[in-house]
Design an enzyme around this catalytic site. Structure first.
Site, mmCIF file in Angstrom:
data_model
loop_
_atom_site.group_PDB
_atom_site.id
_atom_site.type_symbol
_atom_site.label_atom_id
_atom_site.label_comp_id
_atom_site.label_asym_id
_atom_site.label_seq_id
_atom_site.Cartn_x
_atom_site.Cartn_y
_atom_site.Cartn_z
ATOM 1 N N VAL A 66 20.000 25.937 8.895
ATOM 2 C CA VAL A 66 18.924 26.033 8.290
ATOM 3 C C VAL A 66 18.884 27.124 7.197
ATOM 4 O O VAL A 66 19.313 28.388 7.641
ATOM 5 C CB VAL A 66 17.700 26.177 9.407
ATOM 6 C CG1 VAL A 66 16.321 25.803 8.430
ATOM 7 C CG2 VAL A 66 17.870 25.094 10.299
ATOM 8 N N TYR A 126 25.060 36.165 20.319
ATOM 9 C CA TYR A 126 24.560 34.834 19.708
ATOM 10 C C TYR A 126 24.906 33.625 20.612
ATOM 11 O O TYR A 126 23.748 32.746 21.041
ATOM 12 C CB TYR A 126 24.353 34.606 18.198
ATOM 13 C CG TYR A 126 23.714 33.849 17.871
ATOM 14 C CD1 TYR A 126 22.218 34.061 17.637
ATOM 15 C CD2 TYR A 126 23.926 32.454 17.098
ATOM 16 C CE1 TYR A 126 21.464 33.133 17.039
ATOM 17 C CE2 TYR A 126 23.268 31.454 16.688
ATOM 18 C CZ TYR A 126 21.935 31.482 16.820
ATOM 19 O OH TYR A 126 20.943 31.030 16.017
#
Length: 246
Positions: A186, A151
């Site tokens: 988020v 990632y």
């Protein structure tokens, strides 16, 4: 006044869905791409959904071409591409990751947006229309973390890719604006996946859990609003734009 058209990846949920909804509410046209279905098509006349797996990188150029053929390009005032789709897995030390997991991650999170960008620029270069690409990045592109090698690497690649393309475009007669946007932490499904891992498998799962419990996650809607603000302004392409600065 001409119409605005947007191609957005990952519109079935999370930030991508929120961006699409906010743009549709403004009266814009959105072509959403996701592996899953989308309920937006039932709600908005100006939304078209394309079910497509971005891991199939060899078909992306044809995908972009088919979408652009649906857009009345000469009448468009603004054409945008938002590379939002990404995957979080594999969340484990690199020596526990196999070749297929790494390939799948990099295809979806890095190769796909690169090919989307390439095709988008190539197929719209004949236009005098304003064009803009937003690549959704992450703080993980700047800060290394254990068990997040794939990632972090794909997001760091996204940042560098954005800056390279911005430099290429700077000398063009009608340059494509291109920016990287970091939404911060988020409250999305990606976060839930990270929290759900065992500490043995993913060392930072407890940290992700603490951030969630402390109410420090931002809502997809807030982040989408700030991304759209960045989309509409003339932005500095040499640095990653952060939602928290808005």
């Amino acid at each position: 006044m001409g119409q605005r058209y947007f191609i957005i990846t990952g519109t079935s949920k999370g930030i991508g869905k929120q961006i699409a909804e906010l743009l549709l509410e403004k009266g814009d046209h959105v072509y959403g791409i996701a592996r899953g279905t989308s309920e937006l098509e039932e709600t908005y006349m100006r939304y078209q959904h394309i079910q497509f797996d971005l891991a199939d990188i060899h078909s992306i150029a044809d995908l972009v071409s088919s979408i652009l053929k649906k857009i009345p390009l000469q009448e468009a005032e603004f054409i945008g591409l938002i590379n939002n789709a990404a995957m979080l897995e594999p969340l484990k030390p690199i020596d526990h990751c196999n070749a297929e997991e790494i390939r799948l991650h990099l295809n979806i999170s890095l190769a796909a947006p690169m090919i989307m960008t390439s095709s988008f620029i190539q197929l719209t270069n004949h236009l005098s229309t304003r064009r803009k690409i937003v690549n959704v990045s992450s703080g993980s592109g700047s800060y290394p973390a254990p068990s997040m090698a794939s990632y972090c690497t794909s997001k760091a690649g996204m940042n560098m890719f954005t800056q390279c393309v911005a430099m290429e475009q700077s000398g063009q007669s009608n340059p494509v604006e291109v920016i990287a946007f970091d939404p911060g932490m988020v409250d999305t499904e990606l976060q839930a996946v990270a929290r759900g891992k065992s500490a043995e498998e993913f060392a930072l799962s407890e940290v992700f859990g603490q951030v969630y419990e402390a109410g420090q996650l931002r809502s997809p809607e807030d982040v989408a609003k700030q991304l759209i603000e960045r989309l509409e302004e003339i932005s500095d392409p040499s640095k990653v734009l952060h939602a928290m600065e808005g």
